[in-house]
Every structure is written in structure tokens, then in C-alpha cells.
Design an enzyme around this catalytic site. Structure first.
Site, PDB file in Angstrom:
ATOM      1  N   LEU A  68       0.818  -1.219   0.000  1.00 35.81           N
ATOM      2  CA  LEU A  68       0.000   0.000   0.000  1.00 35.81           C
ATOM      3  C   LEU A  68       0.849   1.264   0.000  1.00 35.81           C
ATOM      4  O   LEU A  68       0.372   2.324  -0.395  1.00 35.81           O
ATOM      5  CB  LEU A  68      -0.956  -0.018   1.195  1.00 35.81           C
ATOM      6  N   GLU A 114      -5.132 -12.986  -4.445  1.00 33.46           N
ATOM      7  CA  GLU A 114      -5.101 -13.028  -5.915  1.00 33.46           C
ATOM      8  C   GLU A 114      -3.928 -13.892  -6.389  1.00 33.46           C
ATOM      9  O   GLU A 114      -4.069 -14.690  -7.329  1.00 33.46           O
ATOM     10  CB  GLU A 114      -5.002 -11.612  -6.482  1.00 33.46           C
ATOM     11  N   GLU A 134      -9.700  -4.761   0.064  1.00 35.42           N
ATOM     12  CA  GLU A 134      -9.830  -3.701  -0.943  1.00 35.42           C
ATOM     13  C   GLU A 134     -11.121  -2.919  -0.724  1.00 35.42           C
ATOM     14  O   GLU A 134     -11.148  -1.692  -0.875  1.00 35.42           O
ATOM     15  CB  GLU A 134      -9.849  -4.296  -2.361  1.00 35.42           C
ATOM     16  N   ARG A 137     -10.615  -0.374   1.762  1.00 31.22           N
ATOM     17  CA  ARG A 137      -9.570   0.611   1.413  1.00 31.22           C
ATOM     18  C   ARG A 137     -10.022   1.535   0.287  1.00 31.22           C
ATOM     19  O   ARG A 137      -9.247   2.350  -0.207  1.00 31.22           O
ATOM     20  CB  ARG A 137      -8.275  -0.083   0.982  1.00 31.22           C
ATOM     21  N   GLY A 142      -7.302  -5.877  -8.471  1.00 36.01           N
ATOM     22  CA  GLY A 142      -6.686  -5.516  -9.754  1.00 36.01           C
ATOM     23  C   GLY A 142      -5.708  -6.568 -10.236  1.00 36.01           C
ATOM     24  O   GLY A 142      -5.084  -6.404 -11.277  1.00 36.01           O
TER      25      GLY A 142
HETATM   26  C1  1HE Z   1       2.297  -3.400   4.766  1.00 39.08           C
HETATM   27  C2  1HE Z   1       1.207  -4.132   4.243  1.00 39.08           C
HETATM   28  C3  1HE Z   1       0.758  -3.794   2.920  1.00 39.08           C
HETATM   29  C4  1HE Z   1       1.627  -4.902   6.207  1.00 39.08           C
HETATM   30  N1  1HE Z   1       1.394  -2.790   2.291  1.00 39.08           N
HETATM   31  N2  1HE Z   1       2.881  -2.420   4.090  1.00 39.08           N
HETATM   32  N3  1HE Z   1      -3.608  -5.282   1.975  1.00 39.08           N
HETATM   33  C5  1HE Z   1      -4.156  -4.951   3.157  1.00 39.08           C
HETATM   34  O1  1HE Z   1      -4.965  -4.070   3.275  1.00 39.08           O
HETATM   35  C6  1HE Z   1      -3.641  -5.711   4.345  1.00 39.08           C
HETATM   36  C7  1HE Z   1      -2.830  -4.803   5.208  1.00 39.08           C
HETATM   37  N4  1HE Z   1      -2.097  -5.522   6.251  1.00 39.08           N
HETATM   38  C8  1HE Z   1      -2.685  -5.994   7.357  1.00 39.08           C
HETATM   39  O2  1HE Z   1      -3.896  -5.971   7.543  1.00 39.08           O
HETATM   40  C9  1HE Z   1      -1.775  -6.567   8.400  1.00 39.08           C
HETATM   41  O3  1HE Z   1      -0.475  -6.046   8.188  1.00 39.08           O
HETATM   42  C10 1HE Z   1      -1.682  -8.126   8.409  1.00 39.08           C
HETATM   43  C11 1HE Z   1      -3.010  -8.714   8.910  1.00 39.08           C
HETATM   44  C12 1HE Z   1      -1.355  -8.676   7.049  1.00 39.08           C
HETATM   45  C13 1HE Z   1      -0.531  -8.587   9.341  1.00 39.08           C
HETATM   46  O4  1HE Z   1      -0.699  -7.986  10.637  1.00 39.08           O
HETATM   47  P1  1HE Z   1       0.547  -7.902  11.628  1.00 39.08           P
HETATM   48  O5  1HE Z   1       0.036  -7.347  12.927  1.00 39.08           O
HETATM   49  O6  1HE Z   1       1.264  -9.212  11.665  1.00 39.08           O
HETATM   50  O7  1HE Z   1       1.593  -6.874  10.942  1.00 39.08           O
HETATM   51  P2  1HE Z   1       1.569  -5.258  10.902  1.00 39.08           P
HETATM   52  O8  1HE Z   1       2.127  -4.723  12.174  1.00 39.08           O
HETATM   53  O9  1HE Z   1       0.240  -4.771  10.496  1.00 39.08           O
HETATM   54  O10 1HE Z   1       2.557  -4.978   9.686  1.00 39.08           O
HETATM   55  C14 1HE Z   1       3.962  -5.130   9.798  1.00 39.08           C
HETATM   56  C15 1HE Z   1       4.593  -4.155   8.832  1.00 39.08           C
HETATM   57  O11 1HE Z   1       4.223  -4.511   7.485  1.00 39.08           O
HETATM   58  C16 1HE Z   1       4.097  -2.720   9.031  1.00 39.08           C
HETATM   59  O12 1HE Z   1       5.151  -1.873   8.634  1.00 39.08           O
HETATM   60  P3  1HE Z   1       6.119  -1.181   9.742  1.00 39.08           P
HETATM   61  O13 1HE Z   1       7.072  -0.385   8.924  1.00 39.08           O
HETATM   62  O14 1HE Z   1       5.201  -0.365  10.627  1.00 39.08           O
HETATM   63  O15 1HE Z   1       6.756  -2.311  10.497  1.00 39.08           O
HETATM   64  C17 1HE Z   1       2.975  -2.609   8.023  1.00 39.08           C
HETATM   65  O16 1HE Z   1       2.734  -1.273   7.626  1.00 39.08           O
HETATM   66  C18 1HE Z   1       3.548  -3.392   6.877  1.00 39.08           C
HETATM   67  N5  1HE Z   1       2.527  -3.904   5.998  1.00 39.08           N
HETATM   68  N6  1HE Z   1       0.818  -5.057   5.155  1.00 39.08           N
HETATM   69  C19 1HE Z   1       2.418  -2.144   2.877  1.00 39.08           C
HETATM   70  N7  1HE Z   1      -0.229  -4.431   2.322  1.00 39.08           N
HETATM   71  C20 1HE Z   1      -3.466  -5.786  -7.487  1.00 39.08           C
HETATM   72  S1  1HE Z   1      -4.488  -4.972  -6.508  1.00 39.08           S
HETATM   73  C21 1HE Z   1      -4.413  -5.710  -4.956  1.00 39.08           C
HETATM   74  C22 1HE Z   1      -5.076  -4.795  -3.958  1.00 39.08           C
HETATM   75  C23 1HE Z   1      -4.727  -5.166  -2.557  1.00 39.08           C
HETATM   76  O17 1HE Z   1      -4.009  -6.099  -2.291  1.00 39.08           O
HETATM   77  S2  1HE Z   1      -5.421  -4.171  -1.366  1.00 39.08           S
HETATM   78  C24 1HE Z   1      -5.136  -4.994   0.123  1.00 39.08           C
HETATM   79  C25 1HE Z   1      -3.842  -4.578   0.748  1.00 39.08           C
END
Ligand code: 1HE
Length: 260
Positions: A68, A114, A134, A137, A142
Site C-alpha cells: 500500500l 489473488e 480492498e 480501502r 486488480g
Molecule cells: C504493509 C502491508 C501492505 C503490512 N502494504 N505495508 N492489503 C491490506 O490491506 C492488508 C494490510 N495488512 C494488514 O492488515 C496486516 O499487516 C496483516 C493482517 C497482514 C498482518 O498484521 P501484523 O500485525 O502481523 O503486521 P503489521 O504490524 O500490520 O505490519 C507489519 C509491517 O508490514 C508494518 O510496517 P512497519 O514499517 O510499521 O513495520 C505494516 O505497515 C507493513 N505492511 N501489510 C504495505 N499491504 C493488485 S491490486 C491488490 C489490492 C490489494 O491487495 S489491497 C489490500 C492490501
């Protein structure tokens, strides 16, 4: 071989299994553009001799989806191209050189789901959970999710996941068809490898028919599907390897089907 955020190695007696690991555990294996492009390159340039692949994530989570932090302001044209980049990468996996088994644990969310749904077999351990955040958000899938995920679980369940933020746990994920196998915590990789080794023993043409032809038949009207099936069947059974395998069975050299 290690590319940024991805690790590739060969294993198996004849080095016939590719093991691909997402290695961004600190970011929960979130998929940035570099990682997506590396995946594409890997499947397009799979070394000779590989007959099956396993894809896994390092750490507690398979994949947190799209990175993200890279979701900058894109105009419509750039957004289109970005999505098409994901499509090309995941198509190179789904319609690539070998069957791919995903070893799932922890988060399999957004683009992570995906990615998993582009694989041919999904093995989940008990820690696995599935979501499509998504919806909350403010974006849409995609990476091919709107095409592949309804084929696994139906349009209604995917709509629910995106409208309500519903999260499926490992048991329910297997029940509805997100994974074909459910194993105890920590066992997904071992089971995925075992399956890949079994798959690698099949005739390559059979594996090709299953990964390239079967999904296309499923998308065809029945009348065309029957014709495609007949043509694939004729090609497969005329291969010398098929004739040898059938002879081995008839002459008592091949394993029988065992009761489950
Ligand atoms: C990230 C991402 C990410 C973690 N992009 N940095 N995906 C989401 O909306 C899911 C977002 N992530 C989460 O809900 C949670 O991170 C988890 C459930 C996956 C894991 O939780 P947890 O408690 O083990 O980890 P955390 O503390 O949330 O995350 C650890 C680090 O990873 C933290 O960064 P830090 O620098 O603070 O340590 C988070 O910001 C980072 N992080 N997930 C960027 N997704 C082709 S289109 C597809 C569209 C999508 O996929 S949208 C869905 C995106």
C-alpha cells in the site's frame, strides 16, 4: 538465486522442484512492483528440468497483498497499466511451464489471495485467514481476483467478502474452496512440497493439459468444451510416455489406485 524480496532454489532428487519464497516478512510479504516483476520473470524464464513449483511466504504470513505504500496517485491510464502488469505476472504463473502449489499460512489477503488463486493447488495451515480488504480501502481488486476468486468460491461469497470485510478462517476457507488442503500449523510447506513431488512424476503433457487446457475448457460453452477435450485426449494418449505408462499398468508394473 535471490532477487530483491524473492528467493528461488531447486530441490528434489533430480532438482526438479522449484521453491519460490517471498522474503519480505517484515512487510508481511506485501507485493511491490519489483516483486511482481520478479515473479513474472521467474516464471517466464523457469530453468529447464523443473517439473513443479512451490510458492511460500517467509514469516508468519503468506502475503499481505498490494504494497500500500506504493499506491501513489495514479491517473486512470497508469492504474490500468499497473493492474495489467499484475495480470501479466499472474498469467505467467497460472499458464506457465509447471503446476504451482501454494503453501499458505497467516494472512492471505488482497493481492495475496489473488496470487494464491492463480496457483493450481493451495495448501493452508490452521493459522491461515483470507480477506479482501480492498473493499474497505476504497479500491477494487486488480490482480485478476475478480476473474479467479469467483471461480473458486462463487460471486456471492466474493461480493460478501468485499462488501462486509468478511474474513474466512482456515477451516471455513477449505470448506468453501479457497484451499484444497488443510494441515496442522507449520505443515503447509512440507505438504506442498510432497504434492509437488507427486505432481512432478506425472507425464509433462498431462500436467500441461491440466494447467493450460482444463481451465480453458471450463470457460467454454459445453459444445466447444467437449471438442477441446476430445482433441486434448487424442494428443495426450498418442504420446509415447502415455503408451508406456498404460503398458506398465497392464503388465503389473504400475501402482494401483489405493482406497482413500
Ligand atoms: C504493509 C502491508 C501492505 C503490512 N502494504 N505495508 N492489503 C491490506 O490491506 C492488508 C494490510 N495488512 C494488514 O492488515 C496486516 O499487516 C496483516 C493482517 C497482514 C498482518 O498484521 P501484523 O500485525 O502481523 O503486521 P503489521 O504490524 O500490520 O505490519 C507489519 C509491517 O508490514 C508494518 O510496517 P512497519 O514499517 O510499521 O513495520 C505494516 O505497515 C507493513 N505492511 N501489510 C504495505 N499491504 C493488485 S491490486 C491488490 C489490492 C490489494 O491487495 S489491497 C489490500 C492490501
Amino acid at each position: 538465486m535471490t532477487k530483491p524480496s524473492i528467493h528461488f532454489e531447486r530441490c528434489g532428487e533430480q532438482q526438479e522442484i522449484a521453491v519460490i519464497r517471498l522474503t519480505r516478512a517484515a512487510k508481511r510479504n506485501a507485493l511491490n512492483d519489483g516483486l511482481i516483476m520478479s515473479l513474472r520473470e521467474l516464471f517466464e524464464k523457469m530453468p529447464a528440468g523443473i517439473r513443479a513449483a512451490v510458492i511460500a511466504g517467509e514469516g508468519e504470513h503468506f502475503c499481505a497483498g498490494l504494497d500500500l505504500s506504493e499506491l501513489q496517485e495514479r491517473d486512470a491510464g497508469q492504474g490500468l497499466m499497473h493492474s495489467r502488469m499484475w495480470h501479466a505476472a499472474l498469467e505467467s504463473l497460472q499458464f506457465g511451464p509447471v503446476p504451482v502449489v501454494a503453501a499458505l499460512q497467516g494472512a492471505v489477503v488482497g493481492g495475496g489471495l489473488e496470487l494464491a488463486s492463480a496457483c493450481h493447488i493451495r495448501v493452508a495451515d490452521e493459522t491461515t485467514f483470507y480477506a479482501l480488504p480492498e473493499g474497505s480501502r476504497g479500491i477494487f481488486v486488480g490482480g485478476g481476483g475478480s476473474v479467479r476468486i469467483p471461480r473458486l468460491i462463487g460471486v456471492a461469497r466474493m461480493t460478501d467478502m468485499m462488501l462486509t470485510g468478511r474474513v474466512y478462517n482456515a477451516q471455513d476457507g477449505e470448506r468453501i474452496g479457497l484451499a484444497q488442503y488443510l494441515v496442522p500449523q507449520g505443515n503447509a510447506f512440507a505438504k506442498a512440497l510432497e504434492l509437488a513431488q507427486r505432481i512432478a512424476q506425472n507425464a509433462p503433457l498431462t500436467n500441461y493439459a491440466l494447467t493450460h487446457v482444463l481451465p480453458r475448457i471450463a470457460d467454454q460453452p459445453a459444445d466447444q468444451g467437449f471438442m477441446t477435450e476430445a482433441m486434448m485426449a487424442a494428443i495426450a494418449q498418442s504420446a509415447p510416455e502415455a503408451k508406456q505408462r498404460v503398458r506398465d499398468f497392464l503388465e503389473g508394473r504400475a501402482a494401483k489406485v489405493q482406497k482413500a
